[in-house]
Scaffold this motif. Structure first.
Motif, PDB file in Angstrom:
ATOM      1  N   HIS A 216     -25.697   4.385   2.231  1.00 21.64           N
ATOM      2  CA  HIS A 216     -25.425   3.386   1.202  1.00 21.64           C
ATOM      3  C   HIS A 216     -24.474   2.335   1.755  1.00 21.64           C
ATOM      4  O   HIS A 216     -23.355   2.636   2.156  1.00 21.64           O
ATOM      5  N   SER A 217     -24.916   1.074   1.754  1.00 26.64           N
ATOM      6  CA  SER A 217     -24.138   0.013   2.393  1.00 26.64           C
ATOM      7  C   SER A 217     -22.796  -0.234   1.719  1.00 26.64           C
ATOM      8  O   SER A 217     -21.855  -0.723   2.358  1.00 26.64           O
ATOM      9  N   GLU A 218     -22.674   0.083   0.424  1.00 28.76           N
ATOM     10  CA  GLU A 218     -21.430  -0.185  -0.296  1.00 28.76           C
ATOM     11  C   GLU A 218     -20.542   1.053  -0.428  1.00 28.76           C
ATOM     12  O   GLU A 218     -19.467   0.973  -1.023  1.00 28.76           O
ATOM     13  N   ALA A 219     -20.971   2.188   0.120  1.00 32.12           N
ATOM     14  CA  ALA A 219     -20.205   3.422  -0.033  1.00 32.12           C
ATOM     15  C   ALA A 219     -18.929   3.383   0.807  1.00 32.12           C
ATOM     16  O   ALA A 219     -18.847   2.691   1.824  1.00 32.12           O
ATOM     17  N   ARG A 220     -17.930   4.145   0.367  1.00 36.96           N
ATOM     18  CA  ARG A 220     -16.651   4.231   1.073  1.00 36.96           C
ATOM     19  C   ARG A 220     -16.177   5.671   1.107  1.00 36.96           C
ATOM     20  O   ARG A 220     -16.541   6.468   0.240  1.00 36.96           O
ATOM     21  N   VAL A 221     -15.364   5.982   2.101  1.00 37.07           N
ATOM     22  CA  VAL A 221     -14.736   7.297   2.203  1.00 37.07           C
ATOM     23  C   VAL A 221     -13.228   7.100   2.256  1.00 37.07           C
ATOM     24  O   VAL A 221     -12.737   5.994   2.493  1.00 37.07           O
ATOM     25  N   SER A 222     -12.490   8.159   2.050  1.00 41.54           N
ATOM     26  CA  SER A 222     -11.037   8.044   2.052  1.00 41.54           C
ATOM     27  C   SER A 222     -10.509   7.891   3.475  1.00 41.54           C
ATOM     28  O   SER A 222     -11.157   8.275   4.458  1.00 41.54           O
ATOM     29  N   LEU A 223      -9.302   7.333   3.580  1.00 36.97           N
ATOM     30  CA  LEU A 223      -8.653   7.217   4.885  1.00 36.97           C
ATOM     31  C   LEU A 223      -8.428   8.582   5.509  1.00 36.97           C
ATOM     32  O   LEU A 223      -8.524   8.736   6.733  1.00 36.97           O
ATOM     33  N   LEU A 224      -8.115   9.578   4.688  1.00 37.70           N
ATOM     34  CA  LEU A 224      -7.902  10.926   5.227  1.00 37.70           C
ATOM     35  C   LEU A 224      -9.186  11.474   5.843  1.00 37.70           C
ATOM     36  O   LEU A 224      -9.161  12.052   6.940  1.00 37.70           O
ATOM     37  N   THR A 225     -10.306  11.312   5.145  1.00 34.67           N
ATOM     38  CA  THR A 225     -11.578  11.802   5.676  1.00 34.67           C
ATOM     39  C   THR A 225     -11.949  11.071   6.960  1.00 34.67           C
ATOM     40  O   THR A 225     -12.330  11.691   7.961  1.00 34.67           O
ATOM     41  N   TYR A 226     -11.808   9.750   6.933  1.00 35.18           N
ATOM     42  CA  TYR A 226     -12.151   8.992   8.138  1.00 35.18           C
ATOM     43  C   TYR A 226     -11.203   9.329   9.281  1.00 35.18           C
ATOM     44  O   TYR A 226     -11.627   9.421  10.440  1.00 35.18           O
TER      45      TYR A 226
ATOM     46  N   MET B 159       0.838  -1.192   0.000  1.00 33.71           N
ATOM     47  CA  MET B 159       0.000   0.000   0.000  1.00 33.71           C
ATOM     48  C   MET B 159       0.871   1.239   0.000  1.00 33.71           C
ATOM     49  O   MET B 159       1.923   1.277   0.632  1.00 33.71           O
ATOM     50  N   ARG B 160       0.425   2.287  -0.727  1.00 34.22           N
ATOM     51  CA  ARG B 160       1.217   3.495  -0.891  1.00 34.22           C
ATOM     52  C   ARG B 160       0.568   4.666  -0.166  1.00 34.22           C
ATOM     53  O   ARG B 160      -0.618   4.658   0.112  1.00 34.22           O
ATOM     54  N   VAL B 161       1.379   5.704   0.083  1.00 34.49           N
ATOM     55  CA  VAL B 161       0.862   6.871   0.801  1.00 34.49           C
ATOM     56  C   VAL B 161      -0.301   7.509   0.052  1.00 34.49           C
ATOM     57  O   VAL B 161      -1.272   7.981   0.656  1.00 34.49           O
ATOM     58  N   GLU B 162      -0.243   7.508  -1.293  1.00 31.88           N
ATOM     59  CA  GLU B 162      -1.334   8.113  -2.064  1.00 31.88           C
ATOM     60  C   GLU B 162      -2.659   7.380  -1.874  1.00 31.88           C
ATOM     61  O   GLU B 162      -3.723   7.919  -2.186  1.00 31.88           O
ATOM     62  N   ASP B 163      -2.591   6.141  -1.344  1.00 31.91           N
ATOM     63  CA  ASP B 163      -3.835   5.411  -1.098  1.00 31.91           C
ATOM     64  C   ASP B 163      -4.668   6.034   0.019  1.00 31.91           C
ATOM     65  O   ASP B 163      -5.844   5.697   0.173  1.00 31.91           O
ATOM     66  N   PHE B 164      -4.068   6.934   0.811  1.00 33.80           N
ATOM     67  CA  PHE B 164      -4.841   7.651   1.825  1.00 33.80           C
ATOM     68  C   PHE B 164      -5.977   8.442   1.188  1.00 33.80           C
ATOM     69  O   PHE B 164      -6.970   8.757   1.841  1.00 33.80           O
ATOM     70  N   HIS B 165      -5.832   8.800  -0.080  1.00 31.96           N
ATOM     71  CA  HIS B 165      -6.841   9.618  -0.749  1.00 31.96           C
ATOM     72  C   HIS B 165      -7.934   8.780  -1.411  1.00 31.96           C
ATOM     73  O   HIS B 165      -8.917   9.328  -1.888  1.00 31.96           O
ATOM     74  N   LYS B 166      -7.761   7.469  -1.469  1.00 34.71           N
ATOM     75  CA  LYS B 166      -8.753   6.620  -2.109  1.00 34.71           C
ATOM     76  C   LYS B 166      -9.906   6.305  -1.154  1.00 34.71           C
ATOM     77  O   LYS B 166      -9.701   6.191   0.055  1.00 34.71           O
ATOM     78  N   PRO B 167     -11.118   6.144  -1.673  1.00 28.89           N
ATOM     79  CA  PRO B 167     -12.252   5.762  -0.809  1.00 28.89           C
ATOM     80  C   PRO B 167     -12.176   4.288  -0.444  1.00 28.89           C
ATOM     81  O   PRO B 167     -12.688   3.421  -1.139  1.00 28.89           O
ATOM     82  N   LEU B 168     -11.521   3.980   0.670  1.00 27.14           N
ATOM     83  CA  LEU B 168     -11.283   2.601   1.085  1.00 27.14           C
ATOM     84  C   LEU B 168     -12.080   2.202   2.325  1.00 27.14           C
ATOM     85  O   LEU B 168     -12.305   1.027   2.566  1.00 27.14           O
ATOM     86  N   VAL B 169     -12.479   3.175   3.142  1.00 24.03           N
ATOM     87  CA  VAL B 169     -13.110   2.882   4.425  1.00 24.03           C
ATOM     88  C   VAL B 169     -14.629   2.814   4.252  1.00 24.03           C
ATOM     89  O   VAL B 169     -15.236   3.763   3.752  1.00 24.03           O
ATOM     90  N   PRO B 170     -15.263   1.719   4.648  1.00 15.83           N
ATOM     91  CA  PRO B 170     -16.719   1.614   4.497  1.00 15.83           C
ATOM     92  C   PRO B 170     -17.449   2.729   5.231  1.00 15.83           C
ATOM     93  O   PRO B 170     -17.089   3.106   6.351  1.00 15.83           O
ATOM     94  N   ALA B 171     -18.487   3.256   4.587  1.00 17.56           N
ATOM     95  CA  ALA B 171     -19.265   4.323   5.210  1.00 17.56           C
ATOM     96  C   ALA B 171     -19.918   3.849   6.506  1.00 17.56           C
ATOM     97  O   ALA B 171     -20.202   4.666   7.391  1.00 17.56           O
ATOM     98  N   THR B 172     -20.146   2.539   6.633  1.00 20.84           N
ATOM     99  CA  THR B 172     -20.718   2.027   7.883  1.00 20.84           C
ATOM    100  C   THR B 172     -19.799   2.315   9.066  1.00 20.84           C
ATOM    101  O   THR B 172     -20.283   2.502  10.191  1.00 20.84           O
TER     102      THR B 172
END
Length: 343
Positions: free
Chosen positions: A46-56, A1-14
């Motif tokens: 939305h059960s399948e939605a995700r947010v970025s690691l930075l936002t979470y 995993m790379r530092v830029e992955d912090f910006h990807k929506p990876l964390v479930p909205a739940t």
């Protein structure tokens, strides 16, 4: 995993909803936590939605600061039961043994639910009758590091208790004991604070214990879906694998253009085209491939007419579809349906 992955929506909205609920229970309202954080309300439903690691991370950091609860990670871990994790929880429960469940957790659960961590099973030095489950971060979590370890370690107690009694294993955490930790005493196993490393100690023989809900077919189906999700999120394979995973689910609503695909894969069109070219491929070729595979499945598994299949795949006429299919398979769609074509 790379530092830029912090910006990807990876964390479930739940997870966001659970964190906001925990903060609200401690007297901090949702709108206070989300102040100046752009997070559309429909996203949280939305059960399948995700947010970025930075936002979470911002949500968690603000929750810790405003609630003043240093044990918030324990509360989150206890609340995140296996059923709360949907398909991944089912995958954990359906494994044959505890070792299989932990292996599944390392391969799928951790990257899909706790990106930035690794999990491994190793023998304890000088203690042959035990194993330790090591927890290690692969991305710098900074001030949220211990919170993340707390959530992951306590969350995995739900997996361990599929085969172990609470008195059979020990959580070892580097953090000091929270001032009011006694409120969790009846819900958690023994915890050794101020440990040298973050890990979980279990009896070696317990790893081979069967799980009560073991189901090989369910485990395999979940694994296939998880492989797809990892590829789509960029944790498996290369750009062609990611594009194929994206296109696999796109046929029913039409295949996205290259601009849409690039945006969903978090890169520019130019970068996507360049990386596909490095594999001797183009986006157009992958769309054609996806259409061919989709048409094969529909011809084999449905009673849809050739015209209906052509429409669903985005062809202007059945003749255009028939011509393209003949180029792919060497036979017409009708002949393929009758079993005259090869895979």
């Amino acid at each position: 995993m790379r530092v830029e992955d912090f910006h990807k929506p990876l964390v479930p909205a739940t997870y966001v909803v659970m964190s906001l609920d925990l903060a609200a229970e401690r007297g901090v309202a949702r709108d206070v936590i989300l102040r100046d954080i752009v997070l559309p309300e429909p996203l949280l439903a939305h059960s399948e939605a995700r947010v970025s690691l930075l936002t979470y991370g911002r949500i968690v950091a603000r929750s810790l600061r405003l609630t003043g609860d240093a044990a918030l990670g324990f509360a989150f871990g206890l609340r995140s039961s296996l059923t709360a994790h949907g398909l991944l929880g089912l995958g954990l429960m359906s494994q044959a043994t505890l070792r299989d469940a932990l292996t599944f957790g390392a391969q799928y659960f951790v990257p899909l639910r706790f990106p930035g961590f690794e999990l491994g099973i190793r023998p304890l030095r000088h203690e042959g009758g035990e194993r330790w489950i090591g927890l290690q971060e692969t991305l710098p979590y900074g001030p949220l590091r211990q919170y993340a370890f707390d959530v992951l370690a306590v969350g995995f107690t739900h997996v361990l208790e599929l085969a172990l009694g609470r008195d059979e294993y020990t959580l070892c955490l580097q953090r000091p004991e929270p001032a009011d930790f006694a409120r969790f005493a009846g819900q958690l196993p023994t915890i050794r604070f101020d440990s040298e490393v973050n890990r979980i100690r279990v009896p070696a023989e317990a790893l081979e214990r069967p799980l009560p809900a073991a189901n090989a077919m369910t485990a395999q189906l979940v694994r296939q879906q998880c492989d797809h999700d990892l590829a789509l999120l960029g944790f498996r394979g290369d750009e062609p694998a990611r594009v194929r995973a994206l296109l696999y689910d796109s046929g029913s609503e039409g295949y996205p253009g290259v601009e849409q695909a690039a945006a969903r894969l978090f890169m520019s069109v130019r970068t996507l085209k360049r990386r596909l070219h490095q594999h001797g491929l183009s986006y157009r070729v992958l769309v054609q491939e996806a259409r061919f595979r989709k048409s094969q499945r529909m011809l084999r598994n449905t009673d849809l007419s050739v015209g209906e299949i052509a429409t669903r795949l985005g062809y202007r006429s059945p003749a255009n579809f028939t011509r393209a299919f003949r180029n792919w398979a060497g036979v017409s769609p009708g002949a393929y349906r009758k079993g005259d074509g090869a895979d």
